[in-house]
Design a protein around this motif. Structure first.
Motif, PDB file in Angstrom:
ATOM      1  N   SER A  57     -14.865 -28.539  61.960  1.00 62.77           N
ATOM      2  CA  SER A  57     -16.085 -27.779  61.677  1.00 62.77           C
ATOM      3  C   SER A  57     -16.997 -28.549  60.721  1.00 62.77           C
ATOM      4  O   SER A  57     -18.229 -28.496  60.842  1.00 62.77           O
ATOM      5  CB  SER A  57     -15.750 -26.406  61.108  1.00 62.77           C
ATOM      6  OG  SER A  57     -14.972 -26.520  59.922  1.00 62.77           O
ATOM      7  N   ASP A  60     -18.689 -31.037  62.827  1.00 64.25           N
ATOM      8  CA  ASP A  60     -19.768 -30.403  63.595  1.00 64.25           C
ATOM      9  C   ASP A  60     -21.022 -30.252  62.741  1.00 64.25           C
ATOM     10  O   ASP A  60     -22.151 -30.514  63.201  1.00 64.25           O
ATOM     11  CB  ASP A  60     -19.324 -29.021  64.093  1.00 64.25           C
ATOM     12  CG  ASP A  60     -18.281 -29.108  65.187  1.00 64.25           C
ATOM     13  OD1 ASP A  60     -18.144 -30.194  65.787  1.00 64.25           O
ATOM     14  OD2 ASP A  60     -17.590 -28.100  65.431  1.00 64.25           O
ATOM     15  N   ALA A  83     -21.160 -23.493  60.857  1.00 67.58           N
ATOM     16  CA  ALA A  83     -20.011 -24.364  60.631  1.00 67.58           C
ATOM     17  C   ALA A  83     -19.381 -24.114  59.261  1.00 67.58           C
ATOM     18  O   ALA A  83     -18.154 -24.120  59.118  1.00 67.58           O
ATOM     19  CB  ALA A  83     -20.425 -25.831  60.770  1.00 67.58           C
ATOM     20  N   VAL A  86     -17.120 -21.115  59.293  1.00 66.29           N
ATOM     21  CA  VAL A  86     -15.856 -21.419  59.972  1.00 66.29           C
ATOM     22  C   VAL A  86     -14.936 -22.223  59.056  1.00 66.29           C
ATOM     23  O   VAL A  86     -13.733 -21.955  58.948  1.00 66.29           O
ATOM     24  CB  VAL A  86     -16.116 -22.189  61.282  1.00 66.29           C
ATOM     25  CG1 VAL A  86     -14.796 -22.671  61.901  1.00 66.29           C
ATOM     26  CG2 VAL A  86     -16.887 -21.324  62.267  1.00 66.29           C
ATOM     27  N   THR A  87     -15.519 -23.216  58.378  1.00 63.31           N
ATOM     28  CA  THR A  87     -14.727 -24.069  57.482  1.00 63.31           C
ATOM     29  C   THR A  87     -14.095 -23.250  56.368  1.00 63.31           C
ATOM     30  O   THR A  87     -12.895 -23.383  56.082  1.00 63.31           O
ATOM     31  CB  THR A  87     -15.618 -25.166  56.859  1.00 63.31           C
ATOM     32  OG1 THR A  87     -16.199 -25.957  57.886  1.00 63.31           O
ATOM     33  CG2 THR A  87     -14.795 -26.066  55.940  1.00 63.31           C
TER      34      THR A  87
END
Length: 251
Positions: A57, A60, A83, A86-87
């Motif tokens: 992530s 990304d 991102a 998500v991380t």
């Protein structure tokens, strides 16, 4: 003749129950350990997956940032958007799942610093680009440094999880084997017990038939002897004093 303890049906039945209970307990214990080990294997795989997600992530986000810095086109920020969420979610999950692992917990402070620094840098460079500023090579190299250091920490954590996975897979395989063997033993004990009691029952039945036949034969012979003696007695009672008695008739 005394009957051996192990040849007695009741003793055999008791021993069969003992073996069956013992093997069943072993099967239950090993199956429980097998599923417990399987859960730990799944746990380790989940941790590894979340660690990989942290890096992927971040990559990304970096990819989106670079695309935007090169083109100024907001569409390139699509990988960047979301991102960070998500991380950080993956980070929190790994921290929770490894709460019982001191070595892994010691890594989170450094990893969080790299994540914070990386996303702060990404946000600052994107903001500067939107304002028409230029991004120096040193800034980009700094971002690469944050990423590399985060990757080193994650790799180190993944290595620990690999060791745990290897150990847990060995334990899983061990209890899987024990479960299979104990189930086979339980089956064999039950089968042997069934065969044993079948043979004992048939043997006792055959012995009883032979005994009944012998009793019938001896009873019939005795009745014949009694009939012959009665006949002799009646003949003697009728005055036949010279009658001869065959000794075989009264044996």
């Amino acid at each position: 003749m005394k009957t051996s303890f192990f040849n007695r049906p009741v003793a055999g039945f008791v021993l069969s129950i003992i073996f069956t209970v013992a093997t069943s307990a072993l099967s239950y214990f090993s199956v429980e350990k097998f599923y417990n080990s399987e859960r730990w294997v799944d746990h380790t795989n989940t941790v590894r997956g979340k660690l990989e997600l942290i890096i992927s992530s971040m990559k990304d986000a970096e990819t989106g940032q670079r695309g935007y810095l090169l083109t100024g086109n907001e569409k390139f920020l699509e990988p960047y958007n979301g991102a960070e969420k998500v991380t950080r979610a993956a980070f929190d999950t790994v921290k929770y799942l490894t709460s019982d692992n001191g070595a892994q917990q010691n890594e989170f402070k450094g990893l969080k610093e790299m994540i914070d620094s990386k996303y702060d840098l990404l946000e600052n460079t994107i903001s500067q680009k939107r304002l028409g500023g230029t991004i120096s090579q040193d800034i980009l190299l700094m971002g690469k440094s944050y990423m590399d250091r985060a990757r080193i920490i994650v790799t180190r954590m993944e290595s620990r999880e690999e060791i745990l996975l290897s150990t847990r897979l060995s334990t899983l395989n061990l209890y899987g084997t024990i479960s299979l063997v104990s189930i086979i033993i339980a089956f064999l004990v039950s089968l042997t017990s069934t065969i044993y009691f079948y043979r004992r029952t048939m043997s006792d039945f055959e012995d009883r038939i032979r005994l009944e036949e012998q009793v019938k034969y001896e009873t019939s012979a005795m009745e014949k002897k009694i009939a012959r003696l009665k006949d002799v007695s009646e003949r003697i009672g009728n005055g036949e004093y010279g009658i001869q008695v065959n000794p075989e008739d009264i044996k």
